[in-house]
Design an enzyme around this catalytic site. Structure first.
Site, short mmCIF file in Angstrom:
data_model
loop_
_atom_site.label_atom_id
_atom_site.label_comp_id
_atom_site.label_asym_id
_atom_site.label_seq_id
_atom_site.Cartn_x
_atom_site.Cartn_y
_atom_site.Cartn_z
N TYR A 148 65.45 -10.72 7.42
CA TYR A 148 66.08 -11.81 6.67
C TYR A 148 67.44 -11.34 6.21
CZ TYR A 148 67.04 -15.43 3.25
OH TYR A 148 67.63 -16.45 2.55
N ASP A 173 70.43 -25.85 -0.54
CA ASP A 173 71.57 -25.06 -0.11
C ASP A 173 72.80 -25.81 0.42
OD1 ASP A 173 69.35 -23.52 -0.55
OD2 ASP A 173 69.47 -22.38 1.30
N ARG A 226 70.04 -25.84 10.65
CA ARG A 226 70.39 -24.85 9.62
C ARG A 226 71.85 -25.06 9.19
NH1 ARG A 226 66.90 -22.10 6.80
NH2 ARG A 226 68.57 -20.59 6.42
N TYR A 229 68.96 -29.69 7.54
CA TYR A 229 68.50 -29.03 6.32
C TYR A 229 68.56 -29.97 5.12
CZ TYR A 229 67.66 -24.26 4.46
OH TYR A 229 67.13 -23.13 3.93
N GLU A 264 58.71 -27.58 7.23
CA GLU A 264 59.58 -27.36 6.07
C GLU A 264 60.24 -28.68 5.67
OE1 GLU A 264 62.63 -24.59 7.13
OE2 GLU A 264 63.27 -24.23 5.05
C1 2M8 Z 1 65.92 -22.13 1.54
O1 2M8 Z 1 66.86 -21.19 1.01
C2 2M8 Z 1 67.04 -19.86 1.55
C3 2M8 Z 1 68.01 -19.15 0.63
O2 2M8 Z 1 67.44 -19.01 -0.64
C4 2M8 Z 1 67.59 -19.84 2.97
O3 2M8 Z 1 68.08 -20.85 3.48
O4 2M8 Z 1 67.54 -18.75 3.56
C5 2M8 Z 1 65.90 -23.34 0.60
O5 2M8 Z 1 65.23 -24.42 1.19
C6 2M8 Z 1 65.24 -22.96 -0.72
O6 2M8 Z 1 65.09 -24.10 -1.54
C7 2M8 Z 1 63.88 -22.31 -0.50
O7 2M8 Z 1 63.41 -21.83 -1.73
C8 2M8 Z 1 63.95 -21.16 0.52
C9 2M8 Z 1 62.56 -20.66 0.92
O8 2M8 Z 1 61.73 -21.73 1.29
O9 2M8 Z 1 64.62 -21.58 1.71
#
Ligand code: 2M8
Length: 470
Positions: A93, A186, A220, A379, A423
């Site tokens: 990640y 985001d 994304r 997203y 998601e």
């Molecule tokens: C998403 O955010 C992360 C960064 O924190 C990403 O895009 O890598 C968002 O949807 C956030 O609301 C969520 O908590 C996270 C994990 O599901 O993914």
């Protein structure tokens, strides 16, 4: 997970089983991955929702979900937005722990945490664990939950205090965020004007890891958005996350209405927890004051033309004008005046949201399809997020808007029955997007299915009439 309980419902019989299987798949012992591959760590607000799902299956495991997260609370009271799994494969990640507290640059911060935070839904999760234990009526279980609440209460208090002190030097009742990742939404157009104003400076190159986990990169954020995301991370690191300095100089400082509304509700719930654990009167008074202050701050964000609440850009000193689902956030806080509630419901029914004829289902898109920067696959720029639908569902139930709430629940469960525990979903086709087997989608399904068991509402019964209602 131990001693898993079964949740049965008539219309969506196998959904609770499937949801439990998703949580089991992502279960890491004392915490849950947000998703199997795309999000291999523990995310803060995901875990808050996950604790609600787990509370239906195994309250001990639900308790541990929150305990693990709060074990990594910073000295300042901040709950980090990610608790990294030290055993996750390197580079699984981006940006990983080597960009955050593992650099040793952040005072008062445990290793393997990020320096950001996310909406404070945790008290709501903790309270749900108690509600469900009370419903089951097992004395030993209730005792275990109550002693956990006594352990968690000071941590929640410190967390909420942090948000309305370090993150609100203005005393407005509204939380300032330093990064769109803190909002949880985001790449929402909520942040476009504030992000467009940011000039990206010199920084080390980086390689994204998220794109290999989705079928289509349009699901994304764009590379341009990532440049700014990483630049903001860089700016925070250069101050060693010094709050006072960030509050003066950081290029992204925004009052987030959804996060602030969640905090109001979380403070209301914290007050109930304070009563259960016998907290001093002075602390109870402080929590009530903060909830009131939050409500007053939110009211200043009302936009009469849009019939929604808007975020506020502290840097440009302007409201951020965009129609997104976050604008309904104050419904979750509750206590909004009746006229404004009616206006928000009218906005929800209008062509800007549920009244858009192109929608596959009357579920709130994350961004209004009438917004110029709406994108049905991208997203937080358009897709429907079950976890956000849950927030609205809960708000509508509390308002006594039962048929609206039932419709959200029914349509969401039908969508997930067909498309799986995605998601997010494309609003016009209803198709699943992003990661599959997303933990918080499973968690809200468990809560919805449990609700069905307790109501006379027949799943599927609202579908035929939906066009005429919207
Ligand atoms: C998403 O955010 C992360 C960064 O924190 C990403 O895009 O890598 C968002 O949807 C956030 O609301 C969520 O908590 C996270 C994990 O599901 O993914």
């Amino acid at each position: 997970m131990t001693a898993e309980r079964k949740v049965e419902t008539e219309g969506f019989r196998s959904l609770p089983e499937q949801a439990a299987a998703v949580l089991r798949l992502n279960d890491m012992g004392g915490w849950t991955k947000a998703a199997p591959a795309l999000y291999p760590h523990q995310w803060s607000w995901d875990s808050g929702f996950i604790s609600i799902g787990l509370a239906h299956l195994d309250s001990g495991r639900a308790i541990n979900e929150l305990r693990t997260l709060f074990d990594k609370q910073w000295d300042s009271g901040k709950v980090p937005h990610i608790v990294f799994n030290p055993e996750a494969p390197p580079n699984s990640y981006f940006p990983g722990p080597e960009h955050w507290t593992n650099t040793g640059d952040f005072p008062g911060a445990p290793p393997y945490t990020s320096a950001l935070c996310q909406p404070p839904i945790h008290a709501v999760g903790a309270w749900r664990i108690r509600e469900l234990a009370l419903e089951r009526g097992d004395g030993a279980e209730i005792g275990e939950v109550d002693s956990f609440l006594a352990e968690l209460y000071p941590k929640l208090l410190a967390w909420h205090r942090y948000l309305l002190t370090e993150r609100d030097p203005q005393g407005s009742g509204l939380v300032t965020i330093y990064h769109p990742w803190e909002s949880g939404t985001d790449n929402s157009p909520r942040w476009d004007a504030a992000m467009d104003a940011i000039e990206v400076g010199e920084m080390p190159g980086f390689r994204r890891r998220d794109l290999s986990h989705v079928e289509d990169v349009s699901e994304r954020p764009t590379d341009g958005e990532y440049q700014r995301y990483i630049w903001l991370v860089e700016k925070i690191k250069r101050t060693r996350c010094h709050e006072e300095e960030l509050q003066k100089t950081h290029p992204f400082r925004v009052k987030d209405v959804l996060m602030s509304a969640i905090l109001v509700r979380a403070n209301e719930v914290l007050l109930r927890i304070a009563e259960v654990v016998g907290a001093p009167q002075s602390e109870r008074a402080e929590i009530s004051r903060r909830a009131e202050l939050g409500r007053a701050g939110l009211e200043l964000c009302w936009d009469e033309e849009y019939g929604l609440y808007l975020d506020y850009d502290v840097v440009s000193e302007k409201p951020l004008r965009s129609r997104t689902v976050a604008g309904f956030g104050p419904l979750f806080a509750g206590g909004t005046d009746e006229g404004r509630v009616r206006r928000m419901l009218a906005t929800m029914d209008s062509r800007h949201f549920l009244g858009d004829e192109r929608l596959a289902r009357p579920l709130p898109p994350s961004t209004s399809p009438s917004e110029a920067r709406f994108h049905p696959r991208s997203y937080w720029r358009g897709p429907v997020w079950p976890v956000v639908s849950w927030l609205l569902w809960r708000s509508l139930l509390d308002l006594g808007e039962k048929s609206r709430a039932d419709r959200i629940l029914n349509e969401s469960l039908e969508q997930i029955s067909t498309g799986g525990f995605a998601e997010y979903f494309e609003p016009f086709t209803g198709g699943p997007l992003g990661s599959g087997d997303q933990s918080w989608t499973a968690a809200v399904v468990l809560d919805w299915c449990d609700h069905l068991r307790h109501t006379t509402f027949q799943p599927g019964s609202l579908r035929a009439g939906r066009r005429s209602e919207s």
